[in-house]
Structure formats: structure tokens, C-alpha cells
Design a protein around this motif. Structure first.
Motif, PDB file in Angstrom:
ATOM      1  N   ASN A 188      33.403  24.844  22.907  1.00 42.90           N
ATOM      2  CA  ASN A 188      34.162  25.112  21.695  1.00 42.90           C
ATOM      3  C   ASN A 188      33.267  24.982  20.460  1.00 42.90           C
ATOM      4  O   ASN A 188      32.776  23.913  20.138  1.00 42.90           O
ATOM      5  CB  ASN A 188      35.337  24.142  21.573  1.00 42.90           C
ATOM      6  CG  ASN A 188      36.571  24.696  22.268  1.00 42.90           C
ATOM      7  OD1 ASN A 188      36.516  25.760  22.858  1.00 42.90           O
ATOM      8  ND2 ASN A 188      37.665  23.965  22.195  1.00 42.90           N
TER       9      ASN A 188
ATOM     10  N   TYR B 222      40.887  38.035  18.964  1.00 43.56           N
ATOM     11  CA  TYR B 222      42.347  38.101  19.039  1.00 43.56           C
ATOM     12  C   TYR B 222      42.878  39.355  18.350  1.00 43.56           C
ATOM     13  O   TYR B 222      43.912  39.895  18.725  1.00 43.56           O
ATOM     14  CB  TYR B 222      42.963  36.873  18.360  1.00 43.56           C
ATOM     15  CG  TYR B 222      43.056  35.637  19.221  1.00 43.56           C
ATOM     16  CD1 TYR B 222      41.971  35.207  19.981  1.00 43.56           C
ATOM     17  CD2 TYR B 222      44.211  34.874  19.257  1.00 43.56           C
ATOM     18  CE1 TYR B 222      42.059  34.068  20.751  1.00 43.56           C
ATOM     19  CE2 TYR B 222      44.310  33.731  20.023  1.00 43.56           C
ATOM     20  CZ  TYR B 222      43.226  33.335  20.772  1.00 43.56           C
ATOM     21  OH  TYR B 222      43.312  32.213  21.539  1.00 43.56           O
TER      22      TYR B 222
ATOM     23  N   ASP C 207      38.734  32.650  24.005  1.00 37.90           N
ATOM     24  CA  ASP C 207      38.049  31.519  23.396  1.00 37.90           C
ATOM     25  C   ASP C 207      37.516  31.855  22.006  1.00 37.90           C
ATOM     26  O   ASP C 207      36.989  30.984  21.324  1.00 37.90           O
ATOM     27  CB  ASP C 207      36.865  31.083  24.268  1.00 37.90           C
ATOM     28  CG  ASP C 207      37.294  30.167  25.401  1.00 37.90           C
ATOM     29  OD1 ASP C 207      38.315  29.483  25.239  1.00 37.90           O
ATOM     30  OD2 ASP C 207      36.621  30.143  26.440  1.00 37.90           O
ATOM     31  N   THR C 208      37.588  33.104  21.613  1.00 33.43           N
ATOM     32  CA  THR C 208      36.913  33.551  20.395  1.00 33.43           C
ATOM     33  C   THR C 208      37.926  34.212  19.468  1.00 33.43           C
ATOM     34  O   THR C 208      38.363  35.339  19.705  1.00 33.43           O
ATOM     35  CB  THR C 208      35.780  34.535  20.746  1.00 33.43           C
ATOM     36  OG1 THR C 208      34.983  33.966  21.782  1.00 33.43           O
ATOM     37  CG2 THR C 208      34.917  34.814  19.533  1.00 33.43           C
ATOM     38  N   TYR C 209      38.279  33.528  18.409  1.00 36.50           N
ATOM     39  CA  TYR C 209      39.401  33.936  17.564  1.00 36.50           C
ATOM     40  C   TYR C 209      39.277  35.345  16.988  1.00 36.50           C
ATOM     41  O   TYR C 209      40.276  36.091  16.962  1.00 36.50           O
ATOM     42  CB  TYR C 209      39.600  32.907  16.457  1.00 36.50           C
ATOM     43  CG  TYR C 209      40.789  33.179  15.572  1.00 36.50           C
ATOM     44  CD1 TYR C 209      42.035  33.458  16.118  1.00 36.50           C
ATOM     45  CD2 TYR C 209      40.667  33.149  14.195  1.00 36.50           C
ATOM     46  CE1 TYR C 209      43.137  33.702  15.311  1.00 36.50           C
ATOM     47  CE2 TYR C 209      41.756  33.385  13.369  1.00 36.50           C
ATOM     48  CZ  TYR C 209      42.984  33.672  13.930  1.00 36.50           C
ATOM     49  OH  TYR C 209      44.059  33.917  13.133  1.00 36.50           O
TER      50      TYR C 209
ATOM     51  N   ALA D  70      47.562  32.407  14.128  1.00 34.44           N
ATOM     52  CA  ALA D  70      46.453  31.535  14.495  1.00 34.44           C
ATOM     53  C   ALA D  70      46.555  31.237  15.985  1.00 34.44           C
ATOM     54  O   ALA D  70      47.632  31.383  16.585  1.00 34.44           O
ATOM     55  CB  ALA D  70      46.517  30.239  13.689  1.00 34.44           C
ATOM     56  N   PRO D  71      45.455  30.807  16.629  1.00 33.06           N
ATOM     57  CA  PRO D  71      45.535  30.471  18.056  1.00 33.06           C
ATOM     58  C   PRO D  71      46.647  29.487  18.376  1.00 33.06           C
ATOM     59  O   PRO D  71      47.295  29.600  19.422  1.00 33.06           O
ATOM     60  CB  PRO D  71      44.155  29.882  18.344  1.00 33.06           C
ATOM     61  CG  PRO D  71      43.257  30.551  17.377  1.00 33.06           C
ATOM     62  CD  PRO D  71      44.069  30.705  16.127  1.00 33.06           C
TER      63      PRO D  71
ATOM     64  N   TYR E 286      48.796  38.757  18.930  1.00 31.53           N
ATOM     65  CA  TYR E 286      48.159  38.934  17.623  1.00 31.53           C
ATOM     66  C   TYR E 286      48.353  40.371  17.132  1.00 31.53           C
ATOM     67  O   TYR E 286      48.644  40.611  15.954  1.00 31.53           O
ATOM     68  CB  TYR E 286      46.669  38.596  17.704  1.00 31.53           C
ATOM     69  CG  TYR E 286      46.008  38.442  16.355  1.00 31.53           C
ATOM     70  CD1 TYR E 286      45.727  37.183  15.830  1.00 31.53           C
ATOM     71  CD2 TYR E 286      45.684  39.554  15.582  1.00 31.53           C
ATOM     72  CE1 TYR E 286      45.126  37.042  14.588  1.00 31.53           C
ATOM     73  CE2 TYR E 286      45.084  39.421  14.340  1.00 31.53           C
ATOM     74  CZ  TYR E 286      44.810  38.161  13.843  1.00 31.53           C
ATOM     75  OH  TYR E 286      44.236  38.023  12.614  1.00 31.53           O
TER      76      TYR E 286
ATOM     77  N   PRO F 106      37.066  28.301  17.772  1.00 29.94           N
ATOM     78  CA  PRO F 106      37.906  29.028  18.715  1.00 29.94           C
ATOM     79  C   PRO F 106      39.216  28.317  18.923  1.00 29.94           C
ATOM     80  O   PRO F 106      39.550  27.375  18.205  1.00 29.94           O
ATOM     81  CB  PRO F 106      37.063  29.021  19.994  1.00 29.94           C
ATOM     82  CG  PRO F 106      36.354  27.698  19.903  1.00 29.94           C
ATOM     83  CD  PRO F 106      36.132  27.413  18.424  1.00 29.94           C
ATOM     84  N   THR F 107      39.964  28.762  19.913  1.00 28.36           N
ATOM     85  CA  THR F 107      41.198  28.069  20.232  1.00 28.36           C
ATOM     86  C   THR F 107      40.912  26.627  20.626  1.00 28.36           C
ATOM     87  O   THR F 107      39.893  26.335  21.215  1.00 28.36           O
ATOM     88  CB  THR F 107      41.932  28.767  21.384  1.00 28.36           C
ATOM     89  OG1 THR F 107      43.038  27.979  21.765  1.00 28.36           O
ATOM     90  CG2 THR F 107      41.051  28.968  22.589  1.00 28.36           C
TER      91      THR F 107
END
Length: 786
Positions: A130, A519, A514-516, A537-538, A526, A216-217
Motif C-alpha cells: 500500500n 477506479y 489497489d490503485t485508485y 472514494a475507495p 466508480y 490506494p484502497t
């Protein structure tokens, strides 16, 4: 580069035997000159016998010429290991060779491990932690004493951890490197000429060179341990009822009819993306009187609920454990104002005005959904059938709600009162079930009745089920291309999982959840949020899902768009003009949904910046760096009706052109050497003198595909030469400010931008040959003066 995280490794004692002879230089003020040791022939023979015995035990390891080993059971079989000795003074000196080149380890005062060894494991594909992206190998350093027991170091250790210089240079992140030890940032010095980060520590552990990523999330693993499987109409099992085969699909939802099949699938990999060794399924809870059991083994099991109520299934895989609830019920049935209906209209007909209940997209949960549904083909599915088809069970399988033949040769069966139960009943018929005529709310969201026999009233429960699963859609909208249903030809609407799994992987490796930033287009929730002006948001998304049917199509048809699309018609794309910017408006027709993701999402042209997914701009002939030229030539594919849909979603079935969701136009890894090409959409125009090649690359019309490919390679070679790269086919990066300055930097960056604009479109000129060819020509011409 794959994602980085802590990797569980196999801990085991090392082979015995005397320490390795070592010697080392004086580094950073410490004297690491070690005494030499002599191995007697007897000791050597004993060591040899012991090592051979270990080789028989650890058959999963294979020795290689460089002294390293591949370790099975750790990672994907790519993890390598070697070792070095600790002398009697508690000192270590290791200089890596072969795959371990660049790694140096020096230590002293390691008295607890005197006479022991240091195990060195190399993972060439570490996964992302992360907030950090690895740019080199992961090195796991484990210290053992003379008895072979793992010990904690309590001395002074200097490590030189290498990174991949080509990756760092290509991304221009030389000043952003960090050294991580055991998931903590370690103070380190950077030696770019050697390609290493050097640190003095008090021990060993896991080391890797990384760069920072955006947050990330926060979830440890954003994908569920348990997923609900679906198979769709084409692949569904068949049940023989009164001599007629009826589809028995898996709908992939957790609110189901009694007797409906539910498939549960365990996640394939753990948080470090390693496969689970096994799966332990347990049915923890079921209603009183239920005799339901889990069937199957391994990653997939199946449950058939036989009583109304909740079923809780638990899965343990490796160190992970999770559970899922399956709720079984009957279809709701109520007499209201003298008419039979379901319960949904009590709340979802807009009779409450604005309420305090909103979904994650900011929409009123109690808004009017009944009115748009009543105007849809789903509501009229039963009415739209010919009267003769009202007695055809195969048609009713999809044109009604709950037509599941769930007895499956059972000795006795308690019905869920879907349409099939009325259809096959001795005394009831279709007239007793107007609430199930057509595809109603409960066909997708699951039954909301709590039991009972209509018309005595079924009660009501509301287990919320509104996943984005494509299962309910595919239960009907996935028909074999060669299948006739009740004497009629149909065509399936779906193939492949390229979009469904968009949230999971990119290039076969990276978990985009894992990578905003990913999204934006790769996570279904999203995307729907964007369609409603809501940025999620995550933390807003309980379970990320891919681009499924209901992401592009609104099942409630609240927007009254053609084909229930969430977007249709005009799409605005920003464009730089001089020092300002404007919005260019394009009528994308049914491809408006496609354009909503397949565009660069930055204002173009953006020289010196990275870009991604610029297919819409290329097709429309905007966004390239045009060197001040006006009236740049444009291709004709941009005038194809419905843009992307007109080429990518056209198939032929029994002589007719129909819509398919296959989308990909070739089979294989490389479009230039594909095993098969789908050219049905092309043949509307490409006939006669405009015919496509019959052999080889069918998209190489008039040699244009080959021309663009050759020009890209020519520009790549020229850019690398000006940037001082030894390898003239090195990957092109978006900014060369690390190696160039002044006008040369500006010229190379302009050319690199156009190279990437054409390359990342991915069509090699198919989308817009004239525009792509002119951008490459202008770029090569501009570089002639340098």
C-alpha cells in the motif's frame, strides 16, 4: 511492475557444515577483513552426504550453475535463493553474482549466528505494498545459527540493495527512490552510478527499493474471498420437464428462490498473489428443517437452499477466512386495490417525494423506479410474446419472473412460487400470477417473499441485493449463436470477460483495485458514479466490481436512452488551443459509453505528460501535437455510425448483421500475427476495390498498418539516438528532462508525445490512418535538425 507486499516465505534450517571462506574490503569505516577457514576432506565428505540427503528431502528445489536455487512453494516458482556463511567472529561478507549481482551484504558483531549462515532469497516479481511501487527485486535475508535455528541479528549490517536502473531511468524517478525494510522506510544513501541504495541497519529482513504511489484502497485485499458464480443461458445446465429441456442457470446473486442453485467460488490467490493450497468450506447456519448440504470440493462448491431463510457459508483458505449469507425466499405476492402485485411498488414508486435514504451514487433510494420499468421491454416481456408462446415453457423461461424448474426430480418439493410453480400447478395457472408476468424487480434482485402459499399472502422480507453481477442478465441474454429456441434463430449477446474482470488485472498481473486512479474506468461502481456526477472514494465501495452489463446499461432505464445505455449521443472532450482550452463536442451515438472511458482524461496535446487510453481522440483526429499545421488529414472511420459499435460490436448470424458484445476484433497476443480476425463490421464498406487482405494481417489494408508500424519504429530509433540511449529500441518515455535540455529536449518530448499518442491508441492507424501517419511524419521531420 507488479505490486509489492510482505510475502510469506518457507522457514527451514539450513544445511550444516563449516562456514564458507570469506574475505571483504574495508567499507564505510568498518574493517570486514575475515580470516580464512580450511575444510578437511573428512568434513567435506560428511557435508556432501548430508547435502545429498537434504536434496532427496527437498525435491522441490533445484540447484543452478550460479549456486542459487529455485524455491517451490514460495511465490510462483521464480523466487531464488543462495546463502553465505557467518565466520566464528560473527562477520559476513557477500558480493552477489549472476542473478544476485549488485547485492552486497557486510556484517559484524553477529555473535549469536557465529558459524552459521545467512539465507538470501530473491523475488524478481514483488507485489505492491500500500502506497509503494517496487522498482527492483525483493531480497529476504534470514539469519541462522550454527545449529540451523533462525536467530534475530544484533549487530551492525551494511546492505547495498540494487534496483532496475532501466526502469528507474525510463520513468524518470531517480530522485524518488526509497529503501523499504520489513515494510518500513529505511534511511539510505543513493549511488546512481552503481544502481544501489545503501543502508546501515541493526539486522536483516526484507529489503526492496520502491517509489511512492498515491494512496490506494485501505483494504488488505480489496477482492472478496468468496464470489458467487454465474454461467448464463448458453452454458447453463438443462432440466428435463415434461419432455422439454429448460435452462437451469446460475444467476450469481445471494437472494435466491428456494431450490435455486448457488455456486460459491473461492478467490484464487492470497494477498501476495500466491495460489491457495486448499479450500475448507463449511455450512455454518441453515434454517430449521433444512437438509441442504454443500456439494463439490476445491475452489468451487454448490448449495441448493430447500427452506426459506438464511444460509451462512464459511471459507477458510490459507490464513484467510470469510463467510457469505445466502437468503432463500418466495416471490412476494399481495392484493392491493383489488389487483395482484409484488411488494416493490409500496416504496419504489416515488410516492414519498424526497427521502433521507440515498445510495452510494447520491440517488434517492425510494425514487420512482416503477414508472420507467413499466415502460420497458422487461415489464412487457410476457405481453410481447405471441399468444401461442404463453404455453411454451422455453419462452417463459426468460419472459417471466422465477421460471426455475427447481424440483429436479426431487421426491418432494416445497415451491418458491415463481412463475414455473403456477405454470405447472394442478389447479393454478398464469392468470393467478400477473405479478410474475414479465421480468420484474425480483427477477434480478431476488425474491422478497418470506414464505406462504399464494393467495394467502407470502409475507415480506427485504434482504438488499443490488450487486453489479452480470449473472441475472446472462441468465437470458447469453444464447448460443447456432441455437434455435422454439423454432426461432437468436444470437448471444456476450462473450469473454475482458470488461468483467477489468477491476482485477491489467497486463495479466497488476490488481487495479489497489490503485485508485484506475477506479475511474476499471471499477463499475466508480463509473456509474461518474454518470451521476458523483466521485466515489475507495471507502465508498464495499466490493469493487468490473465493467459488467449494468455498468454500461441501466436496467431500470431511468434515462430513457436507446438500449438502456447510461450515456448516448454527444460527448465533450477538452482540447488545448494556444494558451487556453476549448471543449470539442462529438456525437458518439451508442458509443458514448465507450468514449466515456476510452479517452485520455487529460487536456491534449500534453507534451511531457503521460497519456493513456486515447482511442476516442485518435478516432476523432484531435489531441496530437500538430506543429502548428492546419487542416491535418483525417480518416473516414470517424464517420462510421455509432463509432466504436459500428465496427467492434457487429457480427453475422444466418446472413444477418447483429450486435455482439465480443468487441475484440482478433484472437491472439499480437494483432499483426493474430490467429483469427473478426471483420464483419468492416465488410459494410470494404468490398470490391476496397476489399481487405484475405491472408495474413487482414487489417493491413493497402499496407497502411505495416506503414504505421514501420514509422513508429523509425521514430523510436531516432528519439533514442537523440536521447543518448545505447539501445535504439529502448521503450519511449514521456519526458526526457533527465538526459536532455533546451531545444533538443523540447523537440524530443514533442516527438515522444506523438509516438506515444499513436502507439497507445493501439490500432496502428486503423482508427485514423491519415491522422496517425501525419503526426509521425511531422515528428520525424521536426527531428531532422537535431
Amino acid at each position: 511492475m507488479d505490486f509489492f507486499c510482505r510475502r510469506r516465505v518457507l522457514r527451514r534450517p539450513l544445511p550444516g557444515g563449516p562456514p564458507l571462506p570469506t574475505s571483504g574490503p574495508i567499507i564505510a569505516g568498518y574493517d570486514f577483513s575475515f580470516s580464512r577457514f580450511f575444510i578437511s576432506p573428512v568434513a567435506f565428505f560428511c557435508c556432501l552426504l548430508f547435502s545429498l540427503s537434504l536434496l532427496l528431502v527437498f525435491t522441490s528445489c533445484r540447484g543452478d550453475a550460479d549456486g542459487s536455487k529455485k524455491v517451490a512453494g514460495i511465490g510462483t516458482g521464480e523466487v531464488r535463493e543462495t546463502s553465505t556463511g557467518v565466520n566464528d567472529a560473527g562477520e559476513i561478507s557477500f558480493v552477489g553474482q549472476g542473478e544476485f549481482a549488485g547485492l552486497q551484504i557486510n556484517g559484524q558483531n553477529l555473535t549469536a549466528a557465529a558459524g552459521g549462515r545467512l539465507l538470501i532469497q530473491l523475488d524478481p516479481s514483488p507485489v505492491r505494498e500500500n502506497g509503494f511501487i517496487p522498482v527492483g527485486n525483493l531480497y529476504d535475508l534470514i539469519l541462522f545459527d550454527v545449529e540451523g535455528n533462525e536467530v534475530a541479528a544484533a549487530g551492525t549490517v551494511i546492505v547495498h540493495i540494487p534496483y532496475r536502473q532501466s526502469v528507474v531511468a525510463a520513468q524518470g524517478v531517480e530522485d524518488e527512490l526509497l529503501l523499504r525494510r520489513n515494510n518500513q522506510t529505511q534511511n539510505a544513501s543513493h549511488y546512481p552510478d552503481q544502481g544501489v541504495l545503501t543502508a546501515t541497519t541493526d539486522g536483516f529482513g526484507r529489503f526492496v527499493v520502491v517509489i511512492r504511489d498515491i494512496p490506494p484502497t485501505a483494504k488488505t485485499h480489496p477482492l472478496p474471498l468468496i464470489e458467487l458464480g454465474w454461467d448464463g443461458y448458453a452454458d447453463a445446465e438443462r432440466v428435463l420437464k415434461n419432455g422439454v429441456e429448460i435452462a437451469d442457470p446460475l444467476r450469481g446473486i445471494n437472494v435466491v428462490q428456494r431450490g435455486e442453485r448457488v455456486q460459491l467460488r473461492g478467490r484464487e490467490n492470497d494477498v501476495s498473489q500466491q495460489p491457495y493450497a486448499g479450500y475448507d468450506w463449511v455450512l455454518l447456519e441453515k434454517p430449521v428443517g433444512s437438509t441442504a448440504q454443500l456439494t463439490g470440493t476445491g475452489r468451487e462448491v454448490e448449495l441448493i437452499p430447500d427452506r426459506v431463510g438464511r444460509y451462512t457459508v464459511q471459507l477458510t483458505a490459507g490464513d484467510d477466512q470469510d463467510s457469505v449469507n445466502i437468503t432463500a425466499g418466495s416471490y412476494s405476492y399481495v392484493l392491493r386495490d383489488g389487483e395482484i402485485s409484488n411488494y416493490c411498488g409500496y416504496c419504489h414508486a416515488g410516492q414519498f417525494g424526497e427521502s433521507d435514504y440515498v445510495d452510494i451514487y447520491g440517488r434517492d433510494t425510494l425514487r420512482n423506479l416503477i414508472t420507467p420499468w413499466q415502460a420497458s421491454n422487461h415489464a412487457a416481456a410476457y405481453e410481447n410474446l405471441a399468444s401461442s408462446d404463453h404455453d411454451d415453457a422455453v419462452c417463459l423461461n426468460c419472459h417471466t419472473t422465477g421460471f426455475l424448474v427447481t424440483d429436479r426430480n426431487a421426491v418432494s418439493y416445497d415451491p418458491g412460487w415463481g412463475f414455473a410453480d403456477f405454470f405447472y400447478h394442478d389447479t393454478k395457472d398464469a392468470g393467478d400470477a400477473p405479478h410474475l408476468q414479465g421480468v420484474s424487480c425480483e427477477a434480478c434482485h431476488g425474491p422478497a417473499g418470506s414464505g406462504g402459499t399464494p393467495p394467502d399472502g407470502s409475507g415480506f422480507h427485504h434482504d438488499y441485493q443490488a450487486s453489479l453481477s452480470q449473472g441475472p442478465c446472462m441468465a437470458c441474454h447469453n444464447i448460443r449463436p447456432d441455437e434455435q429456441i422454439s423454432g426461432r434463430d437468436y444470437y448471444y449477446a456476450w462473450e469473454g470477460d475482458l470488461h468483467v474482470d477489468a477491476h482485477y488485472v491489467v497486463d495479466g498481473r497488476i490488481r487495479v483495485v489497489d490503485t485508485y486512479p484506475c477506479y475511474h474506468c476499471h471499477v463499475g461502481q466508480y463509473f456509474i458514479g461518474r454518470m451521476h456526477g458523483k466521485t466515489l472514494a475507495p471507502a465508498d465501495i464495499e466490493q469493487p466490481e468490473g465493467i459488467t452489463c449494468v455498468v454500461c446499461h441501466d436496467p431500470h432505464d431511468e434515462g430513457s436512452q436507446v438500449s438502456h445505455l447510461r450515456a448516448h449521443g454527444e460527448i465533450a472532450m477538452p482540447l488545448k488551443v494556444g494558451e487556453g482550452e476549448i471543449e470539442k463536442i462529438f456525437d458518439a451515438g451508442r458509443a458514448a459509453v465507450c468514449y466515456s472511458c476510452h479517452n485520455a482524461y487529460i487536456v491534449l496535446p500534453a507534451v511531457g505528460e503521460d497519456l493513456h487510453g486515447n482511442q476516442a481522440e485518435m478516432l476523432e483526429g484531435i489531441g496530437g501535437y500538430e506543429y502548428g499545421q492546419e487542416n491535418i488529414p483525417q480518416g473516414v472511420h470517424r464517420i462510421v455510425p455509432d463509432k466504436c459499435v459500428g465496427c467492434h460490436m457487429v457480427a453475422e448470424h444466418n446472413g444477418d448483421k447483429v450486435i455482439t458484445h465480443q468487441r475484440r476484433l482478433y484472437e491472439g497476443e499480437d494483432i499483426a500475427t493474430a490467429d483469427d480476425y473478426t471483420v464483419t463490421g468492416c465488410l459494410t464498406c470494404h468490398t470490391g476495390n476496397l476489399a481487405l487482405p484475405e491472408e495474413g494481417n487482414r487489417f493491413d489494408f493497402l499496407g497502411r498498418f505495416s506503414e504505421i508500424k514501420e514509422k513508429l519504429e523509425e521514430l523510436q530509433t531516432r528519439i533514442n539516438a537523440l536521447a543518448g540511449r545505447e539501445d535504439l529500441l529502448s521503450p519511449i518515455i514521456h519526458n526526457y528532462e533527465q538526459s536532455l535540455t533546451g531545444e533538443r529536449l523540447e523537440a524530443v518530448n514533442r516527438a515522444a508525445y506523438n509516438y506515444l499518442f499513436v502507439k497507445r491508441d493501439g490500432s496502428y492507424g486503423l482508427h485514423n490512418y491519415q491522422y496517425a501517419a501525419e503526426l509521425l511524419r511531422l515528428s520525424l521531420e521536426d527531428l531532422e535538425g537535431y
